[in-house]
Design an enzyme around this catalytic site. Structure first.
Site, short mmCIF file in Angstrom:
data_model
loop_
_atom_site.label_atom_id
_atom_site.label_comp_id
_atom_site.label_asym_id
_atom_site.label_seq_id
_atom_site.Cartn_x
_atom_site.Cartn_y
_atom_site.Cartn_z
N SER A 154 0.84 -1.20 0.00
CA SER A 154 0.00 0.00 0.00
C SER A 154 0.87 1.25 0.00
CB SER A 154 -0.92 0.02 1.23
OG SER A 154 -0.20 -0.21 2.42
N GLU A 204 -9.50 -9.42 3.26
CA GLU A 204 -9.77 -8.00 2.94
C GLU A 204 -11.10 -7.85 2.22
OE1 GLU A 204 -6.57 -5.78 1.12
OE2 GLU A 204 -7.86 -4.03 0.78
#
Ligand code: KIV
Length: 279
Positions: A49, A186
């Protein structure tokens, strides 16, 4: 916990067994790692990320192994307690087991990670097995796979249909069987995360996956209000550091322009630089 309170891979199993929830956050540099580590976070993830929240890209696809090694090494310098996990970035573990092992080895030897994370379910099981057999602890990642964003058609929830839900469940079982020590879930429905958590003996760590997982992870830039781009609805903002920094920056700019900074106490006086450098 291991020696000197360091969180080790087997500690996560023990936490699941004793129903102590695992708290995981992302970190990308030594300063933030030190702050989160001192606060007592169990796992620090050097997530890819970083491509979005640090590098300003739209996806994680552009993150390279060199970038991950660089940031991982910085996080390792800042953290002394948390288990350090690093993402293997896009296409660094897909072409062959040998390449995956070499690349994961760089994250451990140069980046000082204790474990790596890979995205994917059943199709990834062979790689998970090869890494584990080489002595590399592996965390899986199922549900929304950001490295597959183009295939998925965007960042979207996964597992709402029966087929997708069965795939996520089978994927978790496959990576557990292949040797993964934990798995991130997720953007999956809370009920699916509950099923997966009950079906595997390894800890599940949820992000946008409801309350039933064995632990939770958030991207620290989202959780602390630093990231100015799109933030998913499931993120809770624990602070607004971005706004606080903007206020601090405006105060600084005003004082520089108004000539009120530096004041005497911030200037090097007769004692010379010595007093300042020595703090
Ligand atoms: O890259 C990352 O930060 C991640 C988390 C979202 C789990 O994989």
């Amino acid at each position: 916990m291991g020696k000197q309170g360091r969180v080790r891979v087997p500690d996560l199993h023990e936490m699941k067994r004793s129903r102590r929830k695992i708290a995981m956050l992302t970190a990308y540099d030594a300063t933030m790692a030190g702050i989160l580590d001192s606060a007592g976070v169990d796992v620090l993830l050097v997530g890819d990320s970083l491509g979005m929240v640090v590098m300003g890209e739209d996806t994680t696809i552009g993150v390279t192994l060199d970038m991950m090694v660089h940031h991982c090494r910085a996080v390792a310098r800042g953290a002394s307690r948390a288990l350090l996990v690093a993402d293997l970035p896009f296409l660094t573990y897909h072409t062959s087991a040998a390449e995956a092992i070499r690349n994961a080895g760089r994250l451990m030897q140069e980046g000082r990670a204790a474990a790596v994370k890979v995205e994917g379910g059943a199709p990834c099981a062979g790689i998970v097995r090869a890494l584990t057999e080489a002595g590399i602890p592996v965390m899986g990642h199922l549900g929304l796979l950001p490295q597959h964003v183009h295939q998925l058609g965007g960042f979207r929830a996964v597992g709402k249909s029966r087929d997708e839900a069965e795939q996520v469940l089978a994927g978790a079982q496959a990576v557990e069987e292949a040797g993964a020590f934990a798995v991130v879930l997720e953007s999956v429905p809370a009920e699916l995360a509950r099923r997966v958590t009950g079906a595997v003996s390894i800890p599940t760590i949820g992000i946008g996956a409801g309350p039933h997982c064995d632990g939770q992870v958030l991207v620290s830039y989202d959780a602390f209000g630093l990231y100015q781009g799109f933030v998913p609805r499931f993120v809770k903002r624990y602070a607004e550091l971005g706004s606080a920094m903007a206020v601090a920056a405006r105060n600084y700019i005003d004082e520089v322009r108004g000539g009120t900074f530096p004041e005497a106490e911030h200037s090097i006086g007769a004692a010379g630089a010595h007093g300042v450098l020595a703090k």
